[in-house]
Structure formats: C-alpha cells, structure tokens
Design a protein around this motif. Sequence first.
Motif, mmCIF file in Angstrom:
data_model
loop_
_atom_site.group_PDB
_atom_site.id
_atom_site.type_symbol
_atom_site.label_atom_id
_atom_site.label_comp_id
_atom_site.label_asym_id
_atom_site.label_seq_id
_atom_site.Cartn_x
_atom_site.Cartn_y
_atom_site.Cartn_z
ATOM 1 N N SER A 458 0.834 -1.204 0.000
ATOM 2 C CA SER A 458 0.000 0.000 0.000
ATOM 3 C C SER A 458 0.858 1.238 0.000
ATOM 4 N N ALA A 461 2.481 1.643 -3.381
ATOM 5 C CA ALA A 461 1.523 2.112 -4.377
ATOM 6 C C ALA A 461 1.256 3.593 -4.211
ATOM 7 N N ALA A 462 1.103 4.038 -2.957
ATOM 8 C CA ALA A 462 0.869 5.456 -2.719
ATOM 9 C C ALA A 462 2.073 6.281 -3.128
ATOM 10 N N THR A 465 2.189 6.550 -6.986
ATOM 11 C CA THR A 465 1.215 7.435 -7.613
ATOM 12 C C THR A 465 1.445 8.885 -7.245
ATOM 13 N N TYR A 478 -4.365 7.806 -14.418
ATOM 14 C CA TYR A 478 -5.124 8.302 -13.267
ATOM 15 C C TYR A 478 -5.675 9.704 -13.523
ATOM 16 N N ILE A 514 0.303 -2.002 -7.605
ATOM 17 C CA ILE A 514 -0.400 -0.722 -7.457
ATOM 18 C C ILE A 514 -1.842 -0.943 -7.023
ATOM 19 N N GLN A 515 -2.129 -2.155 -6.539
ATOM 20 C CA GLN A 515 -3.430 -2.506 -5.963
ATOM 21 C C GLN A 515 -4.565 -2.286 -6.954
ATOM 22 N N LEU A 516 -4.321 -2.640 -8.192
ATOM 23 C CA LEU A 516 -5.394 -2.619 -9.187
ATOM 24 C C LEU A 516 -6.280 -3.836 -8.987
ATOM 25 N N TYR A 527 -7.040 -1.964 -0.647
ATOM 26 C CA TYR A 527 -7.326 -1.627 -2.039
ATOM 27 C C TYR A 527 -6.761 -0.241 -2.327
ATOM 28 N N SER A 528 -6.696 0.115 -3.569
ATOM 29 C CA SER A 528 -6.125 1.386 -3.983
ATOM 30 C C SER A 528 -7.102 2.514 -3.672
ATOM 31 N N HIS A 529 -6.757 3.341 -2.698
ATOM 32 C CA HIS A 529 -7.622 4.463 -2.346
ATOM 33 C C HIS A 529 -7.633 5.522 -3.442
#
Length: 991
Positions: A458, A461-462, A465, A478, A514-516, A527-529
């Motif tokens: 997580s 991924a954050a 992005t 995005y 990236i939690q897709l 999950y991807s916030h």
Amino acid sequence: MFGRSRSWVVGGPGRSSKSIHSLDHLKNMHHILTKNTTVTDHNRDLLVETIRSITEILIWGDQNDSSVFDFFLEKNMFAFFLNILRQKSGRYVCVQLLQTLNILFENISHETSLYYLLSNNHVNSIIVHKFDFSDEEIMAYYISFLKTLSLKLNNHTVHFFYNEHTNDFALYTEAIKFFNHPESMVRIAVRTITLNVYKVNNHHMLHYIRDKTAAPYFSNLVWFIGSHVIELDNCVQTDEEHANKTKLSDLVAEHLDHLHYLNDILIINCEFLNDVLTDHLLNRLFLPLYVYSLLTHEKCGDLTKISAQVSLYLLSQVFLITHYSPLVNSLADVILNGDLSVFSAQAEQDLQKSMAKSGIRCFTKPAESLEKSLEISKQRGRKKVQKRPNYKNVGEEEEENPPDETQEDPDKAKSTDGASKMNKSTLETEEIEMVIMERCKISKAVVSEQNTTDEEKSAAAAAGTDSPQSRPFLDMIYNALDCSGDDYYALFVLCLLYAMSHNRGIDSTLLEKIQLPFRQTAEKTVYSHVLAERLIRITINAAQSDSKIRLATLELSCLLLKQLVMSNSGCVIKDVHLACLEGAREESVHLLRRFYKGEEIFLDVFEDEYRSMTNKPLNVEYLMMDASILLPPTGTPLTGIDFVKRLPCGDVERTRRAIRVFFMLRALSLELRGELETQLPLTREDDLIKTDDVLDLNNSDLIACTVITKDGGQAQRFLAVDIYQMSLVEPETKRLGWGVVKFAGLLQDMQVTGVEDDSRALHITIHKPTSNPHAKPFPILQATFIFSDHIRCIIAKQRLAKGRIQARRMKMQRIAALLDLPVQPSPEVMGFTHVTSAAAQHLPFRFYDQSRRGLSDNTVQRSVFASVDKVPDDAASLEESPLNLPAQVEFVDETACSITGPSKNMQKNSEFEPTNLAPSLTPSQQPTISLLSDDNTDALSVESLTLVPPADPHCILSFSTPVQSSMLSEAAPASEGDHAETGEPEASTDV
C-alpha cells in the motif's frame, strides 16, 4: 465464384456417366492433349473442356477406380497443364485452369490420390508461375488455390511443398507477398494460409520460416498495422462532425482483424516464432506507437505519435484479445511501472552497438520490402546449397551456432560469406533474446514482490502514484479519470483497466503492486484508495442534473469499484468511501424525483430500463468494437450511436438516464452493504400466473367467450381478470371446478377496443414487454373476443379497462415508495380504495401460490377469482348465510360507504356482495381483499407479500381483530353504530 463451374462435375444434361467416368475416356482426353500441345484460338475451347473432363474423371477415380490416377501419373498429364500455362495463352485459359485445379484439390479425399497429384513438383511450378495479378479474377482464383493447398498440409504432405535441400517453400513465400493486398478477401486468405502452415509441427520447416521469413514478414506486417493505426487516428481527429463514421468503422474492424490474427499465431504456441513476433510487436509497434503516445506532446519529441484517446482505445483492444503471457506482461509492466528510460536506455544501447538500423523501440518503416527480402534470402539459400548440402540436425545446430545465417549450413561461419553476414544475424538473435530478458526481469520482480507485506504494498503504491515522474504512463491514466468536464478520456481508461484486470495472461502480482483490481482475488484486505476515490467521484458527478457522464462510463465505474473492494470473503470498503457512495445514491434519488410523473409513459420507461439493464448488461468487448466512441461525445440520436454511449437528448432521454443512474447506484449500494434487492423488479415472474397453471375456479366469476386469433383459429375460453393479469382458462378434465390457464397477460400492456359492427365483440391486443424503446411492440395476443350478449361484453370491457388503470396505479405507488415520495390518494377503482400511508403498510399483498393449493388445504376456502354474478336477493340473506372463515381474517365492511358517500352511489351500493368474494372482478363496491394464511402462521410480514391495494380511510368502516363466524352478525351492527357516531375507522391492533 465457383457456382457456374460445379455443374459439370456431376455431369451435364445429355451426358452418359458410363462413358465419361472411365479410364478409356481419360485415355481419349490424353490423346487430345498430345495432339494440341500448342494453344491457339481454334483449339482454346477444346483444351479448356478437356481439362475440365480430366478433372471430373480424377474426382470420380478418387472414389471409385484407383487405376485412373495410375494412368494420370504414368503419362505425366500434369505437365500438359503446366505447358499450357507457360504459353501465355490469355486470361481465359488461366482462369479456367486455376478454377479447375482448385475444384480438383478440394474434392480429393484419399491421401494416395493427393500424393499422385503433388508428385513431380508440378504444383510448386504452378504456384511460382508469373500470373497477371492485376486481373482481379485471376488473383481471386490463385489465392483460393493456395488456400485450398494449405488446407491439405500435414506432417506428410508438407514435404511436397517445402524443400529442405533448396530451402524453398513456395506455397508460403508466394502467399505472404499479398499480406498487404488492397482487397480484404485476399488478405484474409493469406492469414488463413500462414496459420495453416504454422500449425504443421515440422521442425525443419518452422526453423526455415523463423530464419528466412519471420523477421521480414513480421516487420512488414507490423509496419502495415501501424500505418492503418495512423490512418485511423487521422480519421478521428478530422471527423468531429461524425461525417466519416463508416470509414472509421472499417479501420477499427481492420485493426481488430489484425489483433485476432496475431493472437491466433500466438495461440499455436510455436515458441521461437512467438519470440520473434512478440519482439516485433513490443519494440516496433505497441511500445513506440501505442504506449509512447500516452505522453504529452512536450515529452514525446519528434517521434511518430497518435492521439491519447486512440492509444487508450487500441491498448484496450490488445488486452481484451491477446492473452499471451510474455507479451501482455511486458506491455502491462511498462504501462504500470515504466518510465521514459525504457525508451532512452534502449536508444543508448543501439548507439553503442553502432548498428546500421535505427533504434529497436521505434516505429520505422523496414529498410526492404517483403518481396525483396524474400528474394535475397532465397538467393543466399541457393548459394549455400551449391557449396554443401545439409545432413545434420537443424535444431541442435542452431543452438550450438546462434550467429549463423541458417541452421542448414553449420560450417558457414567458417567461410568468408558467413563472416560478411555476421552483423545481420547477430542483430536478429539479439532482438529475439530481448523478449527473454524482459521475461526474466518480470519474474525477478515477481519474486521480490512476494516477500512484501500488504502495508508495504500500500505504501509503495501510494508513493508511486504521488511521484508522476517515476510512472508517467500510470500518472496519465489516473489523471484521465478526472471527469470534471466530460468523460471522453475516462471511458477509455476504464476500459483499459477492465481489460488488464480480466486478462488471463497478466501476472496478478503486477496488478497488486499498485493494488489494481484483479478478477480472481480470493482474499483482500487493502485496495487502492487513489483509484477508488476517482471512481467514486465519477459516480457522484453522474448523479448531478447537468452531468456529462455517459451511462457506459458509470456502469464501468461501478464494475471496477465492486471488483476493487469486493472479494470472496466480503467487502473491505472504508466507511468514508461507503458514505460517499450513499451520498451519490441519495443524489440519484433526488434527480429521479424531478422526472417522476403520473403519466403512463413513466411507468413504461421505468420497467423498460430495468429490463434492458438486467437483460443486456454492458459488454466491454462489444463496446471496444464500436468505433463511434472514438469521436467526441454527442447528444443527438441522429448519429445512430447507442443511448448508453452518448449524452441524453430531450426530456424523455433525460428521464431514461436518471432512471438508469438510480438503478446502477442502488444496485452498487446494496451489493457493497451485503443486502438483497427486494423491491425490484416491479413485476416478478414468480408472482404471476403462468400458462398451464391449474387454478381452483370454484365460485369464480368467469365470462365465457369465443377467442378468434389473427390467423383464423377459434377456441372456447373463459375470461378472468385479476389484479395484475387477465387470463384465458379452460376447464380441467379431471377435477370439477378447476381450470387450466391457456394464456395469461399483464393488464398494463393491454389495449381494448370495440368492434363497430358487432356489439358483442371486443378486439384485445397485449404487447410483449420490450427492453428497446425504439423497437416496434410485438403483440403476444391479438384476437377478437366474442361474448354471448352485449351486456357481458360491456362488463368485460369495463373490468379490463379498470383493471389496467388499477394495475398501473399500484406500480406507480411502489415507484413512489422507492423514491421516498408520499403516496397520493386517488379515486377508487374496481372496489379498491386508498388509505393513509400508515394503514397501507399493514394491508396484505396477494398470494398467487395459494390459488394452486389443493382442496385438502383447509386454509383455502375460496378461489383467486371471486364471483360477482351470484348476488343475494336481499341484505338479510348475507347475515343468515353461514360463513366459514380462516383462523385469521381481516374483514373490511364497506356497507357504510353508501351512507357517507354521495347520493348517486346509494343505488350502486344497495346490493352488496358476500364477504368472501374477491374484488378483482368487481365493477362496483366490493370488500377489498381476503387475507388467507396458513394455520401455522402467527403473523404476516409486509416483505412476504406482493401487492398493496390502496384504500380510502373514509370508506373503511372497521379494521378489527380476527372474529369467529358466530360473532360476525353482532360485530357488524356495532361497527355501523360506531361509524355513524365518530365517522372514523377503528385502529387494528393485531395486523
């Protein structure tokens, strides 16, 4: 094409099959060929007819007489065909000869006969013959001939076409020269031929294809596909007014054909061919043209570029069609984790190698045409054969000497010619190895990824992005989800994410980085916030009145959002995100309230939209085949674009859109909260009477009629009207008083008209509910009903008309309940009256399944259909008649309505019905409903019921607890007295 020629295969009129289909006749044909070796204008027709006859005899001999082929091979009659071709005798003879050969090879079934025809290498000589391909007819028959031959390829027959010693494969090399032919049917035939060749598991032949033809063919094919893509992009950018939609559709269809063809090659799973093809697709098309175009103009430089929306659209098609793991994993890794270094680093490597060619990851035109490359390769193969023939294993030699030009000459590296060609062979080998290197790179990343925790994923991924410089392609994806203006780019991004998450070849760890969302996730804790918030923002914008979010975009957002937060163990969505979604659902309710109307069209549109949404959910594969979404979103239906792919136009379409948005967000909210839908659809199939149901019709009101259908058929039926349906029944033969339903239709979809010249007849039409608002209604019943007299005809018309009004009114009230609107009272229809909202919640629904219970069930004391014709002579008979009531009965007496109502209703209500009669067939004041329950039922809940009949509080005399039949005559006068004094109904405490 071959329609005219097939008649002579089975023999024309006047011919004798005995004389034509024989070895003697073939000898006569051979004699004619020997006497006419030179083609002239005088013997041209004779030679064509002779060739036809020979072919007919060969087809007959294949099935009946093998000696025919023995004679054909002995006399080398195929040489006559080749001699006629080489004389350049004109297009007429060439067309007839190609047509005849095509039919001959199509109809040969025995392998021995096929070996006879393919021997002596005459077929290959015909293949390499220089025909006049500018003639469309010759081109069509020639490519069809090659296609027919390719269908005969297998491990045994391939040796007749591929010569290992001369490195020649005429069938394949001559066919691929037409890969970019202007005629689409020719291109399709070439693809079929190549696929038939690749399916033959012959290592020598496949190695020849890889070393001699794969690189030139695939490089030219990739350039041809890219040229079509650039033409498609130009068409999109210059067609803002939707003027060239047909041309755009053709270009999109061509690109889809290319992708399916490439996927068919990869599915064959020939590894070294797949490596070459994957390398060319990644480094010469997908990465330099598709992925690189996602960046802005400032970052792209001078490289060839297409628009971002076209790039996203084409990448979605790639992931939807292609599932070859090395290809889709490499492509997805660059999109999700790559940066500009994947292009610049490769370019630096190319400069360091000092190659003559341009950078590998660059969309450039091949230096040589395919035909020229094949000719050069063929000449090199001939020189090599003159030096030394090949007697060694091809596959082993290639692995031992990868820089060699071919595997058939293992000692060529020692010769001077081999040294001069080292650079080109090294380049091809390095290009093939590049895919393997990238595959190893992905596998290393997968191993390292497996050792990280969910919290680390997580955070990574954050962090990824939040830094757009590290992942420019993912950052563009995005950012494109921002729908503050319109959803032009957002729709393509959603399709791309959906395609990647549903691709079987992509490794799940790539998406988990990236939690897709991934379609096969069993357990999920995070999950991807970032993605979830962007999807929630789309749903919020879609619920606004001036929103420019198309329905397809909203539905895709809901699908991805459910996929993002749902797993087999349940929903993991955060409370704050769920609250935002609930707010969006409330906005959709407020939006639909603005369009809520009491008109009939609203109910029809409401049910049609729900039916359409459930029966035809969004299909992303079909969506990505539609070229119209490439054009800017439009709001006019004149373009022919489907409603879900464009903006609404007019009040009706805005109403349809508001209804769809309400349905989608309501379904999303219920699924995320783990609740079931209990109020939709308004009409449940399980609650309706169906054809062939057996019903208890004792004491029912049935009107006999003759039904004359549109096709002239007649049948004697009994007409019955219920709350939602009208039914046509006939008596059941085994049980007295029971009937079998032969037709049942909804009252709300019915039209009743009278017949001018017959007062006893009605014309009734019931249309089938449709999910397409523009489709013409399809009648499921269109017949004339003839009754015994005009009185019964009037009664039937009145019941059908009032039943239709009441059925629609009750559904409108259920819609109002969905929208949290107050239920407005309305005048009574068919004996039903409105009540206050508090009292309406406790009124029972109708149980249709009780009508199907047997007579042994003590709780069923009456039928679904109650009689209105059996009226007692006076009111006293009602009190004297014994009533057998169930254990719990809700009794509603309307006799006081004649006292409190207007004077014109006094006469109507003077004669009232027995209390055990149903109201669904009654044109006048009736007891509203009879509540039937099982003996073991303590109470009825509103959720278990299906219909709420409205009632007027001023017309309800009493609403009391269950009573015994012996106390009924005393309770009724007491109720009358109370009502006369108070004028208000008593409140029920038991229901």
